[in-house]
Design an enzyme around this catalytic site. Structure first.
Site, PDB file in Angstrom:
ATOM      1  CE  LYS A 120      -1.691   1.526   4.087  1.00 12.50           C
ATOM      2  NZ  LYS A 120      -1.331   2.917   4.432  1.00 12.50           N
ATOM      3  CG  ASN A 121       2.331   2.675   3.530  1.00 15.54           C
ATOM      4  OD1 ASN A 121       1.180   3.052   3.283  1.00 15.54           O
ATOM      5  ND2 ASN A 121       2.737   2.397   4.756  1.00 15.54           N
ATOM      6  NE  ARG A 125      -0.745  12.304   7.974  1.00 18.86           N
ATOM      7  CZ  ARG A 125      -0.631  13.557   8.365  1.00 18.86           C
ATOM      8  NH1 ARG A 125      -1.621  14.141   8.981  1.00 18.86           N
ATOM      9  NH2 ARG A 125       0.478  14.226   8.155  1.00 18.86           N
ATOM     10  CB  CYS A 166      -4.625  10.948  11.880  1.00 19.93           C
ATOM     11  SG  CYS A 166      -3.019  10.196  12.021  1.00 19.93           S
ATOM     12  NE  ARG A 195       0.765  10.315  10.117  1.00 21.95           N
ATOM     13  CZ  ARG A 195       0.240   9.402   9.311  1.00 21.95           C
ATOM     14  NH1 ARG A 195      -0.983   8.994   9.492  1.00 21.95           N
ATOM     15  NH2 ARG A 195       0.949   8.925   8.320  1.00 21.95           N
ATOM     16  N   PRO A 196       2.768  16.449  11.428  1.00 21.27           N
ATOM     17  CG  PRO A 196       4.711  17.488  12.238  1.00 21.27           C
ATOM     18  CD  PRO A 196       3.807  16.306  12.467  1.00 21.27           C
ATOM     19  CB  VAL A 197       3.005  18.512   5.948  1.00 22.63           C
ATOM     20  CG1 VAL A 197       2.054  17.323   5.936  1.00 22.63           C
ATOM     21  CG2 VAL A 197       2.233  19.815   6.091  1.00 22.63           C
ATOM     22  CG  ASP A 198       7.799  20.099  10.085  1.00 28.31           C
ATOM     23  OD1 ASP A 198       7.062  19.080  10.148  1.00 28.31           O
ATOM     24  OD2 ASP A 198       8.895  20.171  10.652  1.00 28.31           O
ATOM     25  CG  ASP A 221       3.127   1.330   9.384  1.00 19.62           C
ATOM     26  OD1 ASP A 221       2.758   2.217  10.175  1.00 19.62           O
ATOM     27  OD2 ASP A 221       3.455   1.562   8.207  1.00 19.62           O
ATOM     28  CB  ILE A 239       7.694   6.303  14.209  1.00 17.72           C
ATOM     29  CG1 ILE A 239       8.872   5.359  13.971  1.00 17.72           C
ATOM     30  CG2 ILE A 239       7.347   7.079  12.932  1.00 17.72           C
ATOM     31  CD1 ILE A 239      10.139   6.003  13.468  1.00 17.72           C
ATOM     32  NE  ARG A 288      -7.399   4.545   5.501  1.00 23.38           N
ATOM     33  CZ  ARG A 288      -7.034   5.726   5.924  1.00 23.38           C
ATOM     34  NH1 ARG A 288      -7.484   6.179   7.069  1.00 23.38           N
ATOM     35  NH2 ARG A 288      -6.222   6.468   5.219  1.00 23.38           N
TER      36      ARG A 288
END
Ligand code: EPU
Length: 436
Positions: free
Chosen positions: A23-24, A95, A119, A124-127, A310, A332, A402
């Site tokens: 998936k990832n 995401r 979530c 879970r930032p996107v910086d 995961d 993580i 998912r």
């Protein structure tokens, strides 16, 4: 109508199970199809709700998607490159849809993608994504809940390490943003995950010049244009690890096919510590067996090649029935412990403090109704249900859909007694009674 799993615990898993595509890896690779006009074909794509959602997002971006004309095949035809905005309604559902940012920017010179919120795994930032894209010469700003990026990459030197290590999808986004453009981009402290190596190989097959994909230093030389390709997604190492844990928790003997044992070193090392048997049958086959109660072993999640976050919850399930105490440290996502109260409902003994949990293995778990709080928590609950005494019902399995293709079908084929059942949520049943 919502669906749940009903599991009769106590069956020992035995037999062979094939692993689906990752998936990832598949999600950022689907997004990368936006980098070239024409028809890109991906093979070994898992049939998951997240893949269907990514297809819907690509459709809104002028890409005609045909899902699974044959098993594992996804055909993406980019026909209209005028839209640069991914719709909030779809992006907010997943995401990984943030992965369209880099390809859109690189190919269309502009991208508007909604800023993901927090979530169940934490903030879970996107910086890091933003820092990387700015460092290669593009303008990035936040406006009314969107990340808006403009401009052409001209290369640069970026350090992508954050407090929790490098970002996986951040590395994917910066790589994709840099492939079309001028100059050389060096990404230091890039994510080393095999999914990033798979994406880099796909980009190179499209005509990009990416070296070091899957290592801590990725170098991208910008090119003028890319062409569509037909490319294969790697096997899902997290699904593989989940079946490893399923074999062990049921004291079973399972041969896992179409996987890549080479990327499972941290998991296999843990099996040795826990006295769980395994052998690598060949380059794509792993056999796992367990004939006595495993010994508890401490576990710390880390970026690849460390133990994957995961697999923290599926392995915590296994530790719940192991002999002795184990300390599980989440490095993580420090808050990725939402499953702990649900595990306790099944009789697990877990103490938790900040980003650490201490598990005391019990001889037997007891079946009960529980609810998945996220994808991996969901699979962990199913594993506990497989070994618990009596019946376990796992609600909210849309989380599991998912990320695990045909999970109950694969478990049934290995001998577990698990059914997918539609049910009326309690509130609606009351309404129905009132109406009657
Ligand atoms: N982080 C930052 N800043 C950023 C990005 C991330 O501080 O800009 C932090 C995160 O908060 C986290 C750490 O860095 O603490 C790692 O996050 P990363 O960005 O690597 O995660 P991701 O790319 O959003 C992917 C997987 C996740 C998996 C993580 C870690 C995909 C689509 N998702 O997420 O998969 O847990 O890497 O390995 O590739 C799952 O499949 O269940 C899943 C959640």
């Amino acid at each position: 109508m919502p669906t749940k799993y009903v599991i009769a615990g106590g069956q020992r898993l035995a037999g062979n199970v094939p692993i689906s595509g990752s998936k990832n890896a598949a999600l950022p690779m689907m997004a990368a199809a936006l980098l070239a006009r024409g028809t890109t074909i991906l093979r070994n794509v898992p049939d998951l709700s997240d893949v269907h959602l990514m297809a819907e997002i690509l459709e809104t971006l002028g890409c005609r998607v045909t899902l699974f004309p044959q098993p594992g095949v996804v055909v993406m035809d980019v026909v209209d490159e005028s839209n640069v905005a991914a719709p909030y309604e779809l992006v907010s559902e997943m995401r990984a849809s943030f992965c369209v940012l880099g390809p859109l920017l690189a190919r269309r010179g502009e991208a508007h993608v909604s800023q993901p919120g927090g979530c169940t795994l934490g903030e879970r930032p996107v910086d890091l994504h933003v820092k990387g894209i700015a460092a290669i010469g593009c303008e990035v700003k936040f406006e009314r809940g969107n990340v808006i990026a403009r401009g052409r990459a001209h290369g640069g030197h970026i350090y992508l390490g954050g407090p929790m290590g490098p970002s996986v999808t951040g590395t994917a986004n910066v790589m994709c943003a840099a492939v079309l453009g001028k100059g050389v981009t060096i990404i230091d402290q890039a994510a080393c995950e095999p999914e990033i190596a798979n994406l880099a190989d796909m980009l190179n097959a499209m005509g990009a010049r990416v070296s070091g994909g899957g290592t801590g230093r990725v170098v991208v030389e910008g090119v003028d244009a890319l062409h569509p390709v037909s490319f294969e997604v790697i096997p899902d190492r997290i699904e593989c690890g989940t079946f490893v844990a399923a074999a062990a928790i049921t004291r079973g003997d399972v041969t896992i096919e179409r996987c890549n044992p080479d990327v499972m070193a941290a998991v296999l090392d843990k099996l040795d510590e826990m006295r769980i048997g395994w052998e690598r049958r060949d380059a794509t086959t792993l056999r796992v067996w367990c004939d006595k109660r495993p010994r508890a072993a401490d576990l710390t999640t880390l970026p690849y090649p460390g133990f994957p976050t995961d697999l923290q919850s599926p392995f915590m399930s296994l530790l719940c029935t192991a002999e002795g105490y184990a300390l599980v440290e989440e490095k993580i996502y420090p808050d990725r412990f939402m499953h702990v109260p649900e595990y306790r409902r099944l009789g697990a003994e877990i103490r938790k403090q900040f980003s650490t949990a201490i598990i005391t293995g019990v001889e037997r778990l007891q079946g009960a109704p529980v609810a998945a709080t996220d994808l991996r928590a969901g699979s962990g609950l199913v594993l506990m249900g497989l070994t618990a005494q009596g019946e376990t019902q796992v609600l909210k399995i849309e989380h599991i859909d998912r990320g695990y293709e045909n999970f109950h079908g694969k478990l049934s084929a290995l001998g577990s007694v698990i059914k997918r059942v539609d049910y009326f949520p309690a509130r609606r049943r009351t309404d129905a009674r009132a109406a009657a």
